[in-house]
Scaffold this motif. Structure first.
Motif, PDB file in Angstrom:
ATOM      1  N   GLY A  69     -28.112  -5.901  34.276  1.00 21.89           N
ATOM      2  CA  GLY A  69     -28.283  -7.271  33.813  1.00 21.89           C
ATOM      3  C   GLY A  69     -29.582  -7.860  34.332  1.00 21.89           C
ATOM      4  N   ASP A 262     -28.308 -10.815  31.972  1.00 19.97           N
ATOM      5  CA  ASP A 262     -27.404 -10.745  33.112  1.00 19.97           C
ATOM      6  C   ASP A 262     -26.051 -11.389  32.835  1.00 19.97           C
ATOM      7  OD1 ASP A 262     -27.082  -9.897  35.856  1.00 19.97           O
ATOM      8  OD2 ASP A 262     -27.137 -12.013  36.428  1.00 19.97           O
ATOM      9  N   ALA A 266     -22.941  -9.528  34.576  1.00 24.70           N
ATOM     10  CA  ALA A 266     -22.586  -9.964  35.921  1.00 24.70           C
ATOM     11  C   ALA A 266     -21.275 -10.752  35.932  1.00 24.70           C
ATOM     12  CB  ALA A 266     -23.704 -10.817  36.512  1.00 24.70           C
ATOM     13  N   SER A 288     -26.943  -6.223  38.887  1.00 22.70           N
ATOM     14  CA  SER A 288     -27.396  -7.555  38.510  1.00 22.70           C
ATOM     15  C   SER A 288     -28.717  -7.834  39.211  1.00 22.70           C
ATOM     16  CB  SER A 288     -26.356  -8.620  38.911  1.00 22.70           C
ATOM     17  OG  SER A 288     -26.851  -9.925  38.676  1.00 22.70           O
ATOM     18  N   ARG A 290     -31.607 -10.540  39.997  1.00 25.43           N
ATOM     19  CA  ARG A 290     -31.785 -11.989  40.000  1.00 25.43           C
ATOM     20  C   ARG A 290     -33.058 -12.391  40.727  1.00 25.43           C
ATOM     21  NH1 ARG A 290     -27.383 -15.732  42.171  1.00 25.43           N
ATOM     22  NH2 ARG A 290     -28.586 -17.130  40.837  1.00 25.43           N
ATOM     23  N   ARG A 305     -20.628  -9.999  42.468  1.00 28.39           N
ATOM     24  CA  ARG A 305     -21.309 -10.319  41.211  1.00 28.39           C
ATOM     25  C   ARG A 305     -21.493  -9.056  40.376  1.00 28.39           C
ATOM     26  NH1 ARG A 305     -24.615 -14.375  39.480  1.00 28.39           N
ATOM     27  NH2 ARG A 305     -26.080 -13.797  37.835  1.00 28.39           N
ATOM     28  N   ALA A 306     -21.791  -7.952  41.063  1.00 24.07           N
ATOM     29  CA  ALA A 306     -21.945  -6.642  40.435  1.00 24.07           C
ATOM     30  C   ALA A 306     -21.783  -5.612  41.534  1.00 24.07           C
ATOM     31  CB  ALA A 306     -23.309  -6.522  39.765  1.00 24.07           C
TER      32      ALA A 306
END
Length: 316
Positions: A69, A262, A266, A288, A290, A305-306
Motif C-alpha cells: 500500500g 494504502d 492497510a 504499508s 507511509r 496496520r500491516a
C-alpha cells in the motif's frame, strides 16, 4: 485520502537507497539545529520493532501474495517498490506483478510494451498511467517498476492491469452494483468484478465514511454535497476487481505482488478482506508505506496496520 479523490485531484528526484538496516542516511545540507532523519525505516507491524530490509524481504517472499500500500505522491515509496519487485523476480522470476495504476482494458497495450513492441511513450499515450502523477512523475515512479518486470519476461514474469476501467466504477457509483450484472463481459479478461455483498466490511466502511466525512461537509458548505454511500460503492468495485486480479494471477504464477493505494490494503482494507473472502488459504503479506515527519519513531496507532510498516521521510 481515498484513492478516487487522489485520482480526481492528481493533475524528486530518484533517491539512492541502501539495504543496510532497512534505512538510508540522508546526505544534504541542513541547519545545525535541524534534525536529520533517514529516508525510510521498516517496522514489524505487530511488535513495532525496527527491522532490516533483508528481514522484511525474507518474510514477505515466503508468502504467495504480497500487498503493498502506497501514497501515490510518495517518491521514496516508489523506489522501495521497485527494489521489492527486483527482489521478488530475482528469487521467483516467473511471478506476477499487478498494479492499480493500469486498468484492465489497457492490458493489451501493457502486453505490447512487455513484448517490446511499443516504447514507453506509446504506453503512456494509450493508457491513463500519466494521470498518476503526471508525465515526469510517471517516468520516475512507475515506469522503472514496469521495466523491471519487462526485463524478466523471458523468465516467465508478467505485469497485469489490476484495476477496473473508471467508467464502470462511475456506473456503480451512480446506478449501483446490480446494473453491472446487466453488462455482457464477452472478453478474455473481464473488465470488472461485481462486489459480493456477503463480505463483512463494517469496520472498513466506518473508516471510509470517517475519511470522507470532512470532504462531505466541505461539499455541502459549497452547496454541492457528496453522497458518501455512492462513493463507497465505487470503492467496492475497485477493491473487488483488484482482489480478483490477484487471485487470477495466482492461478498461473507462484507469487503475486500488488501495488495499490494504502487505504485499499492497510488496516484490513477492502482488497485484503475480499482476497481472504475469495480464498482464505493463500499466505498473504501486507506492507504499508507511509510518509511521516520523523521515520525513527513508531506510532502506536499504526500497530497492526500491516505486517510491515515502512515510514518514509515526508519532506522529500
Amino acid at each position: 485520502m481515498p484513492i478516487f479523490f487522489q485520482i480526481l485531484t492528481r493533475s524528486i528526484l530518484p533517491l539512492l537507497l541502501t539495504l543496510q538496516f532497512g534505512c538510508q542516511t540522508l546526505h544534504r545540507h541542513v541547519a545545525e539545529d535541524e534534525p536529520v532523519f533517514p529516508d525510510w525505516v521498516i517496522y514489524d507491524g505487530v511488535t513495532g520493532g525496527e527491522i532490516s530490509w533483508n528481514q522484511m524481504v525474507g518474510s514477505v517472499l515466503s508468502s504467495q501474495i504480497i500487498l503493498v500500500g502506497e501514497r501515490h505522491d510518495d517518491a521514496i515509496a516508489h523506489e522501495l517498490e521497485q527494489r521489492l519487485v527486483e527482489e521478488l523476480l530475482a528469487g521467483f522470476p516467473n511471478s506476477a506483478v499487478t498494479m492499480e495504476m493500469f486498468e484492465r482494458d489497457e492490458q493489451v497495450f501493457l502486453d505490447l510494451f512487455l513484448a517490446q513492441a511499443i516504447d514507453s511513450d506509446a504506453l503512456a499515450a494509450t493508457t491513463d498511467v500519466r494521470g498518476w502523477g503526471g508525465e515526469e512523475n510517471w517516468r520516475l515512479w512507475y515506469l522503472p517498476i514496469v521495466e523491471s518486470v519487462r526485463d524478466r519476461v523471458p523468465e516467465g514474469a508478467t505485469l497485469l492491469a489490476a484495476n477496473s476501467p473508471r467508467s464502470y466504477v462511475r456506473l456503480s457509483r451512480f446506478a449501483g452494483h446490480q446494473v453491472l450484472s446487466e453488462i455482457d463481459q464477452n472478453t478474455l479478461l473481464p473488465l470488472f468484478a461485481i462486489p459480493r455483498d456477503d463480505v463483512d466490511e463494517e469496520t472498513y466502511r466506518t473508516r471510509f465514511f470517517e475519511m470522507m466525512g470532512g470532504h462531505a461537509v466541505a461539499g455541502k458548505e459549497e452547496g454541492e454535497g457528496l453522497d458518501i454511500e455512492s462513493f463507497f460503492r465505487a470503492q467496492q468495485v475497485w477493491d473487488a476487481t483488484m482482489a480478483e486480479s490477484v487471485r487470477m494471477a495466482l492461478a498461473k504464477h507462484p507469487k503475486v505482488l500488488l501495488i495499490a493505494g494504502d487505504f485499499h490494503i492497510a488496516q484490513n482494507g477492502g482488497v485484503l478482506q475480499r482476497l481472504r473472502h475469495l480464498d482464505p488459504f493463500p499466505v498473504i503479506s501486507t506492507i504499508s508505506i507511509r510518509p511521516v515527519e520523523d521515520p525513527t519513531s513508531f506510532r502506536t496507532e499504526d500497530a497492526e496496520r500491516a505486517d510491515f510498516v515502512i515510514y518514509t521521510r515526508a519532506d522529500t
